[in-house]
Design an enzyme around this catalytic site. Structure first.
Site, PDB file in Angstrom:
ATOM      1  N   HIS A  41       0.883  -1.177   0.000  1.00  0.00           N
ATOM      2  CA  HIS A  41       0.000   0.000   0.000  1.00  0.00           C
ATOM      3  C   HIS A  41       0.909   1.212   0.000  1.00  0.00           C
ATOM      4  O   HIS A  41       2.091   1.117   0.353  1.00  0.00           O
ATOM      5  CB  HIS A  41      -0.934  -0.001   1.223  1.00  0.00           C
ATOM      6  CG  HIS A  41      -0.187   0.088   2.517  1.00  0.00           C
ATOM      7  ND1 HIS A  41       0.358  -1.012   3.129  1.00  0.00           N
ATOM      8  CD2 HIS A  41       0.153   1.150   3.279  1.00  0.00           C
ATOM      9  CE1 HIS A  41       0.987  -0.640   4.224  1.00  0.00           C
ATOM     10  NE2 HIS A  41       0.898   0.664   4.348  1.00  0.00           N
ATOM     11  N   HIS A  82       8.132   6.998  -5.973  1.00  0.00           N
ATOM     12  CA  HIS A  82       7.469   6.029  -6.842  1.00  0.00           C
ATOM     13  C   HIS A  82       8.146   4.667  -6.834  1.00  0.00           C
ATOM     14  O   HIS A  82       8.110   3.938  -7.824  1.00  0.00           O
ATOM     15  CB  HIS A  82       7.312   6.573  -8.274  1.00  0.00           C
ATOM     16  CG  HIS A  82       6.254   7.641  -8.363  1.00  0.00           C
ATOM     17  ND1 HIS A  82       6.457   8.922  -7.918  1.00  0.00           N
ATOM     18  CD2 HIS A  82       4.988   7.593  -8.799  1.00  0.00           C
ATOM     19  CE1 HIS A  82       5.357   9.621  -8.101  1.00  0.00           C
ATOM     20  NE2 HIS A  82       4.436   8.837  -8.625  1.00  0.00           N
TER      21      HIS A  82
HETATM   22 NI    NI Z   1       1.894   1.823   5.740  1.00  0.00          NI
END
Ligand code: NI
Length: 137
Positions: A41, A82
């Site tokens: 995530h 990124h």
């Molecule tokens: Ni995290």
């Protein structure tokens, strides 16, 4: 002598997963919760790099902010932005990329690039409300 702190803000986006290979899935879930999501995530990391030292009487600077900006770009933005911290960044191959560990890695990378007469502190925001601070102590 008079000391002044110069600070520069910066930003990077990166993905991570918090887990230990040597723990069971159950234990990783228990300790790291949603941050153990196997598909990773992302976070919008914000950092504040602060350098404290005496003002150079010739330039009037503690440090040329352009120099500090270039160091942050090379050592932090180019290295982490990124990226998947677990997979793409060597420092985290065997180090859990928690905010605490990330701020220490960043501090060490910047510390090597600036004069030892300057004090360095890095604040890293993982979310707008969660942040960590490291100054080498
Ligand atoms: Ni995290």
């Amino acid at each position: 002598p008079m000391k002044v702190t110069l600070s520069r803000k910066a930003h990077f986006n990166a993905a991570h997963r918090l887990y230990r290979k040597d723990w069971s899935d159950e234990k990783n879930d228990l300790i790291f919760g949603k941050c153990n999501n196997p598909n990773y995530h992302g976070h919008n990391y914000e950092l504040i790099v602060s350098v404290t030292g005496e003002i150079d009487p010739e330039t009037g600077y503690v440090l040329d902010v352009k120099f500090l900006t270039d160091i942050i770009k090379t050592e932090v933005e180019d290295a982490f932005d990124h990226k998947n911290l677990n997979l793409d960044v060597a420092e985290f191959h065997d180090l859990n990329p928690t905010a605490e560990n990330i701020v220490v890695v960043i501090w060490n990378k910047i510390r090597k690039r600036i004069a030892s007469t300057l004090d360095l502190e890095v604040v890293l925001y993982e979310t707008p409300r969660n942040f960590v601070t490291y100054n080498g102590k």
